[in-house]
Design a protein around this motif. Structure first.
Motif, mmCIF file in Angstrom:
data_model
loop_
_atom_site.group_PDB
_atom_site.id
_atom_site.type_symbol
_atom_site.label_atom_id
_atom_site.label_comp_id
_atom_site.label_asym_id
_atom_site.label_seq_id
_atom_site.Cartn_x
_atom_site.Cartn_y
_atom_site.Cartn_z
ATOM 1 N N SER A 61 -22.067 35.614 -9.204
ATOM 2 C CA SER A 61 -22.546 34.757 -7.946
ATOM 3 C C SER A 61 -24.146 33.806 -8.856
ATOM 4 O O SER A 61 -24.033 32.570 -8.186
ATOM 5 C CB SER A 61 -22.683 35.225 -6.967
ATOM 6 O OG SER A 61 -21.513 35.510 -6.889
ATOM 7 N N TYR A 62 -24.667 34.711 -9.725
ATOM 8 C CA TYR A 62 -26.598 34.877 -9.931
ATOM 9 C C TYR A 62 -25.951 33.420 -10.516
ATOM 10 O O TYR A 62 -27.022 32.653 -10.852
ATOM 11 C CB TYR A 62 -27.329 36.034 -9.841
ATOM 12 C CG TYR A 62 -27.428 36.171 -8.272
ATOM 13 C CD1 TYR A 62 -27.450 35.662 -7.272
ATOM 14 C CD2 TYR A 62 -27.319 38.166 -9.080
ATOM 15 C CE1 TYR A 62 -27.573 36.856 -6.071
ATOM 16 C CE2 TYR A 62 -28.127 38.239 -7.059
ATOM 17 C CZ TYR A 62 -27.976 38.099 -5.858
ATOM 18 O OH TYR A 62 -27.932 38.366 -4.758
ATOM 19 N N GLY A 63 -25.157 33.717 -11.696
ATOM 20 C CA GLY A 63 -25.581 33.183 -12.997
ATOM 21 C C GLY A 63 -24.467 31.931 -11.824
ATOM 22 O O GLY A 63 -24.848 30.527 -12.720
ATOM 23 N N MET A 64 -23.579 31.535 -11.173
ATOM 24 C CA MET A 64 -22.832 30.357 -11.108
ATOM 25 C C MET A 64 -23.816 29.091 -10.097
ATOM 26 O O MET A 64 -23.717 28.203 -9.750
ATOM 27 C CB MET A 64 -22.264 30.765 -9.839
ATOM 28 C CG MET A 64 -21.012 29.199 -9.762
ATOM 29 S SD MET A 64 -19.778 29.459 -8.809
ATOM 30 C CE MET A 64 -20.563 30.352 -6.791
ATOM 31 N N LEU A 65 -25.355 29.885 -9.252
ATOM 32 C CA LEU A 65 -25.695 29.395 -8.024
ATOM 33 C C LEU A 65 -27.038 28.230 -9.137
ATOM 34 O O LEU A 65 -27.157 27.133 -8.693
ATOM 35 C CB LEU A 65 -26.964 29.993 -7.661
ATOM 36 C CG LEU A 65 -26.117 31.332 -6.621
ATOM 37 C CD1 LEU A 65 -27.457 31.790 -6.261
ATOM 38 C CD2 LEU A 65 -25.668 30.526 -5.801
ATOM 39 N N ALA A 66 -27.181 28.108 -10.128
ATOM 40 C CA ALA A 66 -28.099 27.191 -10.786
ATOM 41 C C ALA A 66 -26.988 26.012 -11.119
ATOM 42 O O ALA A 66 -27.492 25.081 -11.078
ATOM 43 C CB ALA A 66 -28.647 27.925 -12.847
ATOM 44 N N ASN A 67 -25.654 26.273 -11.816
ATOM 45 C CA ASN A 67 -25.048 25.358 -11.818
ATOM 46 C C ASN A 67 -24.787 24.922 -11.640
ATOM 47 O O ASN A 67 -24.242 23.445 -10.766
ATOM 48 C CB ASN A 67 -24.025 25.537 -12.439
ATOM 49 C CG ASN A 67 -23.858 26.612 -14.062
ATOM 50 O OD1 ASN A 67 -24.873 25.984 -15.241
ATOM 51 N ND2 ASN A 67 -22.756 28.038 -14.415
ATOM 52 N N PHE A 68 -24.545 25.373 -9.598
ATOM 53 C CA PHE A 68 -23.819 25.547 -8.392
ATOM 54 C C PHE A 68 -25.054 23.945 -8.077
ATOM 55 O O PHE A 68 -23.885 22.993 -7.325
ATOM 56 C CB PHE A 68 -24.198 26.050 -7.559
ATOM 57 C CG PHE A 68 -23.293 25.475 -5.926
ATOM 58 C CD1 PHE A 68 -21.982 24.764 -6.340
ATOM 59 C CD2 PHE A 68 -23.529 26.060 -5.183
ATOM 60 C CE1 PHE A 68 -21.286 24.803 -5.076
ATOM 61 C CE2 PHE A 68 -22.759 25.544 -4.322
ATOM 62 C CZ PHE A 68 -21.636 24.868 -3.615
ATOM 63 N N MET A 69 -26.225 24.515 -8.407
ATOM 64 C CA MET A 69 -27.350 23.643 -8.007
ATOM 65 C C MET A 69 -27.159 21.720 -8.995
ATOM 66 O O MET A 69 -27.386 21.073 -7.853
ATOM 67 C CB MET A 69 -28.404 23.900 -7.845
ATOM 68 C CG MET A 69 -30.158 23.068 -7.620
ATOM 69 S SD MET A 69 -29.430 22.376 -5.336
ATOM 70 C CE MET A 69 -30.959 23.690 -5.046
ATOM 71 N N VAL A 70 -26.557 22.124 -10.866
ATOM 72 C CA VAL A 70 -26.699 20.853 -10.614
ATOM 73 C C VAL A 70 -25.609 20.031 -10.627
ATOM 74 O O VAL A 70 -26.156 18.465 -9.981
ATOM 75 C CB VAL A 70 -27.433 21.348 -12.564
ATOM 76 C CG1 VAL A 70 -26.778 20.564 -13.590
ATOM 77 C CG2 VAL A 70 -28.442 21.843 -12.878
ATOM 78 N N TYR A 71 -24.991 21.206 -10.420
ATOM 79 C CA TYR A 71 -23.190 20.555 -9.833
ATOM 80 C C TYR A 71 -23.922 19.279 -8.275
ATOM 81 O O TYR A 71 -23.039 18.634 -8.370
ATOM 82 C CB TYR A 71 -22.011 20.919 -9.897
ATOM 83 C CG TYR A 71 -20.827 20.353 -9.527
ATOM 84 C CD1 TYR A 71 -20.704 19.752 -10.651
ATOM 85 C CD2 TYR A 71 -20.414 20.611 -8.577
ATOM 86 C CE1 TYR A 71 -18.597 19.612 -10.154
ATOM 87 C CE2 TYR A 71 -18.758 19.621 -7.978
ATOM 88 C CZ TYR A 71 -18.505 19.377 -8.567
ATOM 89 O OH TYR A 71 -17.592 18.818 -8.612
ATOM 90 N N LEU A 72 -24.652 20.163 -7.242
ATOM 91 C CA LEU A 72 -24.657 19.250 -6.435
ATOM 92 C C LEU A 72 -25.525 17.963 -6.471
ATOM 93 O O LEU A 72 -25.328 16.842 -5.518
ATOM 94 C CB LEU A 72 -24.800 20.035 -5.355
ATOM 95 C CG LEU A 72 -24.180 20.981 -4.605
ATOM 96 C CD1 LEU A 72 -24.660 22.008 -4.187
ATOM 97 C CD2 LEU A 72 -23.051 20.903 -3.914
#
Length: 127
Positions: A61-72
């Motif tokens: 989950s924490y690894g995905m948060l950075a990618n999630f921000m870039v994706y958004l």
């Protein structure tokens, strides 16, 4: 006959000491415990799997948060404030989801089925 009697005395002494010193006093002296009913299975047996599963899920989950921000920001062309709000909502939902899973596990289907289903669903979502 004396040898047989001596052997009998030795086995009687062994039986006496084994029953006197190696029995569980709490079960025999506690009248509230019913020894005829078997103990429930489980307990702490599943704890290493649960801790390992939750630890790896948190890392993911924490690894995905950075990618999630870039994706958004890049794909949905969101501003930083709404993207951060959406990530906070996502984090809140994922942090409170174990409470929902605990209720389902305890009240409805059992812990092992819940763990198996949730792990399989998490595997499908992550791939």
């Amino acid at each position: 006959m004396e040898i047989g009697e001596k052997g009998m005395k030795q086995s009687s002494l062994w039986l006496y000491f084994s029953t006197k010193f190696f029995h569980r006093k709490s079960e025999k002296t506690d009248p509230s415990k019913d020894l005829s009913t078997p103990k429930k299975p489980g307990g702490w047996k599943a704890m290493p799997f649960i801790l390992g599963n939750e630890t790896l899920e948190r890392f993911a989950s924490y690894g995905m948060l950075a990618n999630f921000m870039v994706y958004l920001l890049t794909v949905f062309h969101m501003n930083q404030a709404p993207a951060a709000t959406l990530i906070n909502i996502w984090t809140g939902i994922t942090n409170f989801a174990p409470l929902f899973g605990a209720f389902i596990s305890d009240a409805l289907i059992g812990k092992f089925k819940t763990i198996a289903f949730a792990s399989f669903a998490s595997l499908l979502v992550r791939t």
